[in-house]
Design an enzyme around this catalytic site. Structure first.
Site, PDB file in Angstrom:
ATOM      1  CB  SER A 101      -3.217   0.115  -3.625  1.00  0.00           C
ATOM      2  OG  SER A 101      -2.333   0.128  -2.540  1.00  0.00           O
TER       3      SER A 101
ATOM      4  CG  ASN B 187      -2.044   1.099   1.101  1.00  0.00           C
ATOM      5  OD1 ASN B 187      -2.463   1.618   2.129  1.00  0.00           O
ATOM      6  ND2 ASN B 187      -2.486   1.460  -0.080  1.00  0.00           N
TER       7      ASN B 187
ATOM      8  CG  ASP C  14       5.671  -4.125  -6.203  1.00  0.00           C
ATOM      9  OD1 ASP C  14       5.935  -2.903  -6.235  1.00  0.00           O
ATOM     10  OD2 ASP C  14       5.594  -4.767  -5.146  1.00  0.00           O
TER      11      ASP C  14
END
Length: 151
Positions: free
Chosen positions: A16, A12, A123
């Site tokens: 996100s 997070n 990622d």
């Protein structure tokens, strides 16, 4: 009553928070609420990664108000839609679902672009700035499609 949408990645701090900022910028805040969380609690309370903040700023978005938090089971009761950034996080969220109604809320974000492909948002944490640019563009497209559908 607002429609509530949750964006979920691992920590997070990269994907996100960008997804939250992008989608929130496209929706009426009187009708929609967008948040983000991570399936791991590595960075609870932390700001988004400085590279996510920088790429968001480059596109006119401020995500510095966000703080990392961990996904919790009660998020199933709070949110109408839960978007995972990749298969691993999708599986981690799904493992916490107790009812079919919980399971039905979970979606892969890039399926907005290519339905049923289960494509993953990579990622960018261990990569360079170009990875954050690529992630921003993917999320911009997916969030634009979803915002148009839901508005």
């Amino acid at each position: 009553m607002k429609t509530k949408i949750l964006m979920v990645c691992l920590g997070n701090i990269c994907r996100s928070p960008l997804a939250e900022g992008i989608l929130a910028s496209k929706l009426d805040p009187t009708k929609f609420e967008v948040d983000s969380a991570g399936t791991a609690g590595y960075h609870v309370g932390a700001l988004p990664d400085k590279r996510s903040i920088a790429i968001a700023k480059q596109y006119g978005l401020d995500i510095t108000y966000q703080r990392s938090r961990k996904f919790v089971k009660s998020d199933f009761q709070t949110f109408d839609y839960i978007f995972a950034m990749d298969q691993s996080n999708y599986d981690n969220i799904l493992a916490l679902a107790e009812m079919e109604t919980d399971q039905a809320k979970i979606h892969m974000i890039l399926n907005q672009i290519t339905p049923n492909s289960n494509a993953e948002v990579p990622d960018p944490y261990y990569g360079g700035d170009q990875g954050f640019e690529n992630v921003y563009r993917m999320l911009e497209e997916a969030c634009s499609i979803f915002a148009e559908k839901i508005s």
